[in-house]
Design an enzyme around this catalytic site. Structure first.
Site, mmCIF file in Angstrom:
data_model
loop_
_atom_site.group_PDB
_atom_site.id
_atom_site.type_symbol
_atom_site.label_atom_id
_atom_site.label_comp_id
_atom_site.label_asym_id
_atom_site.label_seq_id
_atom_site.Cartn_x
_atom_site.Cartn_y
_atom_site.Cartn_z
ATOM 1 N N GLY A 43 0.820 -1.216 0.000
ATOM 2 C CA GLY A 43 0.000 0.000 0.000
ATOM 3 C C GLY A 43 0.844 1.250 0.000
ATOM 4 N N ILE A 48 0.167 6.830 4.491
ATOM 5 C CA ILE A 48 1.253 6.414 5.378
ATOM 6 C C ILE A 48 2.253 5.537 4.641
ATOM 7 C CG2 ILE A 48 1.815 5.111 7.467
ATOM 8 C CD1 ILE A 48 -0.971 5.862 8.526
ATOM 9 N N TYR A 196 -13.471 -3.862 10.557
ATOM 10 C CA TYR A 196 -12.212 -3.114 10.636
ATOM 11 C C TYR A 196 -11.574 -3.278 12.005
ATOM 12 C CZ TYR A 196 -8.776 0.597 10.099
ATOM 13 O OH TYR A 196 -7.585 1.300 10.028
#
Length: 316
Positions: A43, A48, A196
């Site tokens: 990612g 981030i 999540y």
């Protein structure tokens, strides 16, 4: 009603909170060079992950941006090369929700690379409706947990051959609201928010069981909460929830560069050499605090979760 007094009071409270938030932000102060080292960041095309990869590139590491979108990853790669001056940055495509893609990525990586010093499992999704992949896995559980679980295990042998390698799993403080069971790892009890929370708790439980399995090797692992960060992670949640968070985030949330600091700290800090299985926030050790679900310390449950994860990913 004296509205001016209310305004002053609220403004003062907000200012105090803002100052506290700024003071608590951790920063990785390590000057460690990564020259000669190979790093994977999942990612890494945005948020981030991008800032983490940029920091590693500036430290002269060989940085692999492991991303799903080729177009976005190549754009990020170009910018990182230009910004860091490091041309040893490349893109490798992986879709963590598809185990076949994870296997292909790992197979190619092992063929092409001689070492792996740092693996950062950063990629995640949130706010997704329940979706089953063609492989029969629930999309969010696969992306946030099962994919990283499989990727890590496939690369472990190479990491064991690389001295003092590190595995960093990006979790979240919302793990405290998670409630996992070995029979719900494929979305059997699905809710958008709860999933999540659960996957972030699973990241911690994975870290702790992995640390136990890595005893006697030079490989260490850690997990972390990056803080509340202004990223694209909330893009899938309803707009009436997202907008208040975005407004609040302008004052109180970290920038992506600030949010990457604890990830970088876990990956390179000399203070963490030989330390494994711990949880970090703001570049500080928060192990055995109220910020971790008690389930993370249930060794029997962690072991069972590992076994079920092996079965779901066919990794044993």
């Amino acid at each position: 009603m004296d509205y001016s007094l209310w305004f002053v009071t609220i403004s003062t409270v907000l200012l105090v909170v803002y100052i506290i938030v700024q003071l608590l932000k951790g920063k990785c102060n390590s000057t460690a060079s990564l020259e000669g080292k190979t790093i994977i960041v999942t990612g890494a095309n945005t948020g981030i992950g991008y800032e983490t990869a940029l920091s590693f590139a500036r430290r002269k590491g060989r940085v692999i941006l492991a991303c799903r979108s080729k177009e976005r990853a190549e754009a990020a790669c170009k910018t990182i090369k230009e910004t860091s001056g490091n041309q040893n940055v490349l893109v490798k495509i992986i879709d963590l929700s598809i185990m076949a893609s994870v296997r292909k990525f790992a197979e190619d990586f092992i063929k092409e690379e001689k070492r792996l010093d740092i693996l950062v499992n950063n990629a995640a999704v949130s706010g997704m409706k329940k979706t089953m992949t063609e492989e029969g896995l629930e999309y969010s559980y696969a992306t946030n947990y099962l994919g990283p679980f499989l990727l890590t295990n496939l690369l472990l042998d190479l990491m064991k051959k690389t001295p003092n390698s590190r595995i960093v799993n990006v979790s979240s403080i919302v793990n405290m609201f998670g409630n996992v069971s070995f029979d719900t790892l494929n979305g059997e009890k699905y809710s958008i928010a709860g999933t999540y929370y659960d996957t972030k708790l699973l990241n911690i439980m994975f870290t702790k069981e992995l640390a136990r399995k890595l005893q006697g090797t030079s490989v260490t692992t850690s997990c972390l909460h990056p803080g509340s960060v202004r990223t694209e992670l909330l893009r899938n949640i309803p707009v009436y929830v997202r907008i208040p968070f975005q407004i609040m985030g302008l004052l109180f949330f970290k920038t992506c560069e600030e949010g990457a600091q604890t990830t970088i700290y876990c990956a390179i800090s000399e203070d963490l050499k030989g330390v494994s299985g711990h949880y970090y926030m703001d570049c500080k050790d928060y192990e055995r605090t109220i910020y971790i679900s008690k389930q993370a310390y249930d060794e029997g449950l962690c072991k069972k979760i590992w076994e079920v994860s092996e079965r779901l990913t066919e990794s044993k």
